[in-house]
Design an enzyme around this catalytic site. Sequence first.
Site, PDB file in Angstrom:
ATOM      1  N   GLU A 291       0.800  -1.228   0.000  1.00  0.00           N
ATOM      2  CA  GLU A 291       0.000   0.000   0.000  1.00  0.00           C
ATOM      3  C   GLU A 291       0.831   1.275   0.000  1.00  0.00           C
ATOM      4  OE1 GLU A 291      -2.114  -0.623   3.726  1.00  0.00           O
ATOM      5  OE2 GLU A 291      -3.633  -1.784   2.702  1.00  0.00           O
ATOM      6  N   CYS A 362      -2.100  32.975  11.718  1.00  0.00           N
ATOM      7  CA  CYS A 362      -1.939  33.596  13.037  1.00  0.00           C
ATOM      8  C   CYS A 362      -1.608  32.521  14.053  1.00  0.00           C
ATOM      9  CB  CYS A 362      -3.217  34.326  13.415  1.00  0.00           C
ATOM     10  SG  CYS A 362      -3.459  35.725  12.358  1.00  0.00           S
TER      11      CYS A 362
HETATM   12  N1  LLP Z   1      -1.582   1.777   4.597  1.00  0.00           N
HETATM   13  C1  LLP Z   1      -2.093   2.169   5.775  1.00  0.00           C
HETATM   14  C2  LLP Z   1      -2.988   1.273   6.495  1.00  0.00           C
HETATM   15  C3  LLP Z   1      -1.777   3.424   6.283  1.00  0.00           C
HETATM   16  O1  LLP Z   1      -2.290   3.793   7.453  1.00  0.00           O
HETATM   17  C4  LLP Z   1      -0.942   4.286   5.545  1.00  0.00           C
HETATM   18  C5  LLP Z   1      -0.619   5.614   6.045  1.00  0.00           C
HETATM   19  C6  LLP Z   1      -0.431   3.828   4.318  1.00  0.00           C
HETATM   20  C7  LLP Z   1      -0.768   2.570   3.883  1.00  0.00           C
HETATM   21  C8  LLP Z   1       0.445   4.676   3.456  1.00  0.00           C
HETATM   22  O2  LLP Z   1       1.639   5.012   4.048  1.00  0.00           O
HETATM   23  P1  LLP Z   1       2.766   5.795   3.198  1.00  0.00           P
HETATM   24  O3  LLP Z   1       3.233   4.839   2.146  1.00  0.00           O
HETATM   25  O4  LLP Z   1       2.128   6.989   2.612  1.00  0.00           O
HETATM   26  O5  LLP Z   1       3.791   6.131   4.188  1.00  0.00           O
HETATM   27  N2  LLP Z   1       0.227  12.358   7.622  1.00  0.00           N
HETATM   28  C9  LLP Z   1       1.470  11.641   7.854  1.00  0.00           C
HETATM   29  C10 LLP Z   1       1.418  10.242   7.334  1.00  0.00           C
HETATM   30  C11 LLP Z   1       0.286   9.424   7.908  1.00  0.00           C
HETATM   31  C12 LLP Z   1       0.255   8.051   7.309  1.00  0.00           C
HETATM   32  C13 LLP Z   1      -1.008   7.375   7.643  1.00  0.00           C
HETATM   33  N3  LLP Z   1      -1.112   6.071   7.102  1.00  0.00           N
HETATM   34  C14 LLP Z   1       2.598  12.436   7.207  1.00  0.00           C
HETATM   35  O6  LLP Z   1       2.333  13.484   6.659  1.00  0.00           O
HETATM   36  O7  LLP Z   1       3.743  12.020   7.283  1.00  0.00           O
END
Ligand code: LLP
Length: 432
Positions: A291, A362
């Site tokens: 994913e 702000c």
């Molecule tokens: N699968 C699941 C179940 C997840 O919870 C996530 C991310 C992914 C896949 C994808 O992960 P990636 O490959 O994008 O790292 N807002 C945070 C990141 C939160 C990720 C949440 N889950 C940031 O800006 O770093």
Amino acid sequence: MFVSESLGVNEKGHLVFGGHDTVDLSEKYGTPVYIMDEVLIRKNCRKFVNSMNENYDGNGRVIYASKAFSCKAMYKIINEENMGIDVVSGGEIYTAMQAGFPMEKAYFHGSNKSLSELEFAVKSGVGRIMVDNLFEMEKLIEISEKLDTVVNVIVRVKPGIEAETHSFIMTGQTDSKFGLDLDTGDAMKAIKMALSAEKIAFKGIHCHIGSQIFAVDSFEHAAKVMVGIMEDIKNETGYEVEELDLGGGFGIRYIEEHNPADFREYMEKVAVVIKEECAAKNLKTPFVIIEPGRSIVAEAGITLYTVGAIKTIPDCRTYVSVDGGMCDNPRYILYQSSYMAVIANKANEKADFCATIAGKCCESGDMIQEHTMIQKPESGDIMAVLSTGAYNYSMSSNYNRNPRPAVVMLNGDEERIVVKAETYEDLIRNDM
Ligand code: LLP
């Protein structure tokens, strides 16, 4: 200075992204504006898909974690690249459907899906529901009976792994709000509930150990633990898990010091672990799901701003203000994330000026980066912040009633607006 292969500098000394002069883009679309490079997005998708085909005989599916960047155009691209999607809300399901995405390739995640979201997901024919907790399993059984529909589920377990990353984006450890615990028996209980429910088809197990992880061995470790859990399930229930979802979390390059492994290396190594562990435990090799979110889009995006006020505080720092901030990129205030910035109209000059890039909200903590080296800035310059394609637009807000910027998608010589900029009228649309 090139944290992404889409970047370059042209003969005018301007920053180029996806083959386009970023100063020209800023004049055409105004600032702030998000710019995405479709060529790089598709290239990243193909790296993962090809790697799944080459290293795991195609016995799997790459699903894009759309929380990283979600809009109709993105779901269309992902569909064209023959991938599935991870969705985490009714809103993401709705957007994907509106984009014509085949919902049997959608996987619905979330630690507290509402009852109406669960019903909506089942009615929209979402391919898999990733069950996070016992309450959800109970409700889903009720919904499957009420709607007289077979629901395919994958159970999210906590593999008990602490990946090396920011604590806010670490998710595989025991003290996490995500997933079912093995030690307490909750995970096995949920699996047994699924197996005995008439309208629930239990398909497999899932884990996601965290985000922005560089060490491929963390993923190898997770794969090994998960195959061990597959064996436990077989021993306890007689059921052999068909699908193994290993989540996302692959790190990307925000700054030059970041050195992520090639995404292809991930599947290469993890495939070996799964095959060997399954052979040793006499299990069938499962269909594997991965994913990636950030690694598909982060380096394929930049944000362009105009520099406004510049304030030097003697013996302290210089605040260089831009016309956006935490409302379009809340990642520094949330995680102290690293970012690289470039004065786009002076991209061939030396980055010898130490700046704190401040937003316009702000809020004292509203910054994009502190003490970072950029070209000498002047009010009116265009500033590009790099690697903003993931978790920027998708995490943006209307704080201070700032309208969200447009998203412009580049594709070779072509360019198109895929999300219009919000207007003041949009801001009051739901006000009574
Ligand atoms: N699968 C699941 C179940 C997840 O919870 C996530 C991310 C992914 C896949 C994808 O992960 P990636 O490959 O994008 O790292 N807002 C945070 C990141 C939160 C990720 C949440 N889950 C940031 O800006 O770093």
